[in-house]
Write an enzyme that holds these catalytic residues in place. Sequence first.
Site, PDB file in Angstrom:
ATOM      1  N   ASP A  13      15.180 -42.740 -57.036  1.00 47.10           N
ATOM      2  CA  ASP A  13      13.807 -42.510 -57.501  1.00 47.10           C
ATOM      3  C   ASP A  13      13.654 -42.775 -58.993  1.00 47.10           C
ATOM      4  O   ASP A  13      12.860 -42.119 -59.666  1.00 47.10           O
ATOM      5  CB  ASP A  13      13.353 -41.072 -57.175  1.00 47.10           C
ATOM      6  CG  ASP A  13      13.613 -40.730 -55.724  1.00 47.10           C
ATOM      7  OD1 ASP A  13      13.210 -41.520 -54.872  1.00 47.10           O
ATOM      8  OD2 ASP A  13      14.238 -39.677 -55.451  1.00 47.10           O
ATOM      9  N   LYS A  16      12.716 -48.017 -59.576  1.00 51.43           N
ATOM     10  CA  LYS A  16      13.230 -49.394 -59.428  1.00 51.43           C
ATOM     11  C   LYS A  16      12.124 -50.350 -59.010  1.00 51.43           C
ATOM     12  O   LYS A  16      12.082 -51.495 -59.438  1.00 51.43           O
ATOM     13  CB  LYS A  16      14.354 -49.432 -58.381  1.00 51.43           C
ATOM     14  CG  LYS A  16      15.584 -48.651 -58.784  1.00 51.43           C
ATOM     15  CD  LYS A  16      16.654 -48.721 -57.718  1.00 51.43           C
ATOM     16  CE  LYS A  16      16.355 -47.877 -56.489  1.00 51.43           C
ATOM     17  NZ  LYS A  16      16.337 -46.431 -56.704  1.00 51.43           N
ATOM     18  N   GLY A  17      11.208 -49.853 -58.168  1.00 51.12           N
ATOM     19  CA  GLY A  17      10.141 -50.710 -57.642  1.00 51.12           C
ATOM     20  C   GLY A  17       9.352 -51.355 -58.763  1.00 51.12           C
ATOM     21  O   GLY A  17       9.092 -52.558 -58.745  1.00 51.12           O
ATOM     22  N   GLY A  40      11.776 -45.347 -50.988  1.00 52.85           N
ATOM     23  CA  GLY A  40      10.324 -45.401 -51.162  1.00 52.85           C
ATOM     24  C   GLY A  40      10.025 -45.966 -52.525  1.00 52.85           C
ATOM     25  O   GLY A  40      10.526 -45.474 -53.528  1.00 52.85           O
ATOM     26  N   HIS A  41       9.284 -47.061 -52.568  1.00 52.08           N
ATOM     27  CA  HIS A  41       8.899 -47.643 -53.849  1.00 52.08           C
ATOM     28  C   HIS A  41       7.399 -47.516 -53.977  1.00 52.08           C
ATOM     29  O   HIS A  41       6.677 -47.830 -53.035  1.00 52.08           O
ATOM     30  CB  HIS A  41       9.202 -49.141 -53.909  1.00 52.08           C
ATOM     31  CG  HIS A  41      10.632 -49.478 -53.644  1.00 52.08           C
ATOM     32  ND1 HIS A  41      11.657 -48.948 -54.372  1.00 52.08           N
ATOM     33  CD2 HIS A  41      11.192 -50.302 -52.743  1.00 52.08           C
ATOM     34  CE1 HIS A  41      12.797 -49.444 -53.923  1.00 52.08           C
ATOM     35  NE2 HIS A  41      12.542 -50.257 -52.931  1.00 52.08           N
ATOM     36  N   GLN A 246      18.094 -46.469 -53.147  1.00 50.28           N
ATOM     37  CA  GLN A 246      18.874 -45.284 -53.531  1.00 50.28           C
ATOM     38  C   GLN A 246      19.584 -45.564 -54.864  1.00 50.28           C
ATOM     39  O   GLN A 246      19.044 -46.292 -55.662  1.00 50.28           O
ATOM     40  CB  GLN A 246      19.870 -44.856 -52.427  1.00 50.28           C
ATOM     41  CG  GLN A 246      19.202 -44.327 -51.180  1.00 50.28           C
ATOM     42  CD  GLN A 246      18.768 -45.420 -50.235  1.00 50.28           C
ATOM     43  OE1 GLN A 246      19.517 -46.316 -49.934  1.00 50.28           O
ATOM     44  NE2 GLN A 246      17.548 -45.342 -49.756  1.00 50.28           N
ATOM     45  N   ASP A 355       7.449 -41.318 -71.043  1.00 49.32           N
ATOM     46  CA  ASP A 355       6.212 -40.589 -71.374  1.00 49.32           C
ATOM     47  C   ASP A 355       6.250 -39.137 -70.901  1.00 49.32           C
ATOM     48  O   ASP A 355       5.610 -38.266 -71.497  1.00 49.32           O
ATOM     49  CB  ASP A 355       5.007 -41.302 -70.752  1.00 49.32           C
ATOM     50  CG  ASP A 355       5.177 -41.525 -69.259  1.00 49.32           C
ATOM     51  OD1 ASP A 355       6.154 -42.204 -68.884  1.00 49.32           O
ATOM     52  OD2 ASP A 355       4.373 -40.993 -68.472  1.00 49.32           O
TER      53      ASP A 355
HETATM   54  P1  IMP Z   1      19.846 -40.373 -45.988  1.00 52.97           P
HETATM   55  O1  IMP Z   1      19.944 -41.602 -46.807  1.00 52.97           O
HETATM   56  O2  IMP Z   1      18.500 -40.187 -45.346  1.00 52.97           O
HETATM   57  O3  IMP Z   1      20.973 -40.249 -45.007  1.00 52.97           O
HETATM   58  O4  IMP Z   1      20.013 -39.116 -46.988  1.00 52.97           O
HETATM   59  C1  IMP Z   1      21.228 -38.871 -47.675  1.00 52.97           C
HETATM   60  C2  IMP Z   1      20.963 -38.366 -49.081  1.00 52.97           C
HETATM   61  O5  IMP Z   1      20.406 -39.400 -49.861  1.00 52.97           O
HETATM   62  C3  IMP Z   1      19.961 -37.209 -49.170  1.00 52.97           C
HETATM   63  O6  IMP Z   1      20.351 -36.353 -50.231  1.00 52.97           O
HETATM   64  C4  IMP Z   1      18.654 -37.889 -49.518  1.00 52.97           C
HETATM   65  O7  IMP Z   1      17.756 -37.038 -50.201  1.00 52.97           O
HETATM   66  C5  IMP Z   1      19.173 -38.993 -50.436  1.00 52.97           C
HETATM   67  N1  IMP Z   1      18.291 -40.161 -50.446  1.00 52.97           N
HETATM   68  C6  IMP Z   1      18.174 -41.125 -49.517  1.00 52.97           C
HETATM   69  N2  IMP Z   1      17.291 -42.048 -49.896  1.00 52.97           N
HETATM   70  C7  IMP Z   1      16.847 -41.690 -51.111  1.00 52.97           C
HETATM   71  C8  IMP Z   1      15.942 -42.284 -52.045  1.00 52.97           C
HETATM   72  O8  IMP Z   1      15.373 -43.359 -51.843  1.00 52.97           O
HETATM   73  N3  IMP Z   1      15.752 -41.579 -53.206  1.00 52.97           N
HETATM   74  C9  IMP Z   1      16.403 -40.433 -53.477  1.00 52.97           C
HETATM   75  N4  IMP Z   1      17.258 -39.850 -52.646  1.00 52.97           N
HETATM   76  C10 IMP Z   1      17.481 -40.478 -51.473  1.00 52.97           C
END
Ligand code: IMP
Length: 449
Positions: A13, A16-17, A40-41, A246, A355
């Site tokens: 988070d 990156k998007g 999620g972007h 991620q 910011d």
């Molecule tokens: P999974 O990828 O759904 O298996 O989740 C494994 C871990 O990665 C968890 O702690 C999620 O909150 C974290 N996680 C997965 N995708 C994201 C992302 O895009 N941003 C932040 N944390 C993520």
Amino acid sequence: MPGVVIVGAQWGDEGKGKVVDLLAERATTIVRFQGGNNAGHTIVRDGEEFKFHLIPSGILYAEKTCVIGNGVVVDPRVLLGEIDDLKRAGVSVGNLRLSANAHLIMPYHVLLDSAGETKLGKLSIGTTRRGIGPCYADKALRLGIRVQDLLDEKILRTKIRAALEPKQQALRELSVQRRKQLKEAGEEAKASEPAAGVPDPRLDLHAMVEEHVSFGHRLEPHIADTARLCWDALDREETVIFEGAQATLLDLDHGTYPFVTSSNPIAGAATVGAGIGPKDIDEVWGIAKAYATRVGAGPFPTELFDDVGERMLQQGHEYGTTTGRPRRCGWMDLVALRYAVRINGLDALAITKLDVLSGIGSLRVAVRYRSKEGAVLDTFPYHQSILHSATPEYEELPGFDLELTSCRSAEDLPREARDYLGFISEFVGVPVRLVGVGPGREQAVWLEG
Ligand code: IMP
């Protein structure tokens, strides 16, 4: 520079998007190489907000090719939903390409992810429950269903049948255990799974095959040999961006295992997840927030539990794009960032959301940890127990009150903000080339390398 990899340098988070969106201006091709719709972007373009989970951020440029690489796990229902949303918003998806070798997240993966997390209770990882782990597990077990299988009903049926049987058994067992747990707690009414002996309609082979054949028809125009697409673009010396999802500390091998995702978000994984060679990578960018956040469970040494953390949460709108969960917030961790610099071979950093730190008072950055026994730890500990109990030691730097959202050049930034960036850059040994000062694509400051 033809091959540019962009990765998250913290726990995800990082924004990156937006950085991909900005750097994509110079590229012809944008490729996602791992993860799935756990990502999620959010991109804000001309005041309009777009949220993507699977489709690469470059899709808003009509003339660029957007690729979902072989290393991505694809929930076809989610992908088709995103395609429909984009079409409704008048965005063309004609240049979207989907690797025939990418693995599919099937309904049983989502059910298993959720049931597994529920079973773990207090020990759960806090996954996004999108089926990511079970899908990658099936890939490794060679029980996966791939995008190309959607185009042959006979093969699809055979493969789903083989994959489904052990899942039905596992889900049945998990359901029995869950009912027992709930019964003991006097909460049996909460059980959402069909009772033992009642077939779960979500796991019906015939319906699943039929539905997936129809997904295949809709996705067929996008299915391609995407590795070759990347090679061709690189051979023409065009810029290709490999967009990580991620982040480094969620890497299955190099992150804070087991509190990680099930893929490799580090830069080296772009080779496997897109089908290119290491020498095709010319530049690696790491994206870090000006502070740190984490969603889900797991160690987070600089986490704050006070008003400052609460302020980061509110000012930074730190709620997950995918699950809406509030993110844990804390100070910038330079021990972890230096680790990310080394393991990704970063050439440049983009620091986002600077910011958010306006008016927060003096700023802290972790420069080392101290172990439970009092030992000084200058490097990111590889041992889980040491990291869990490590406490950060901070350098305190002057803060700034000026609103940064309208800054567009280094000179517009207050001296304290420049010093903060300078400290980070010097500590980790990589230049900060881009600074985010708000969600809009124009809210960015480019710095000399
Ligand atoms: P999974 O990828 O759904 O298996 O989740 C494994 C871990 O990665 C968890 O702690 C999620 O909150 C974290 N996680 C997965 N995708 C994201 C992302 O895009 N941003 C932040 N944390 C993520």
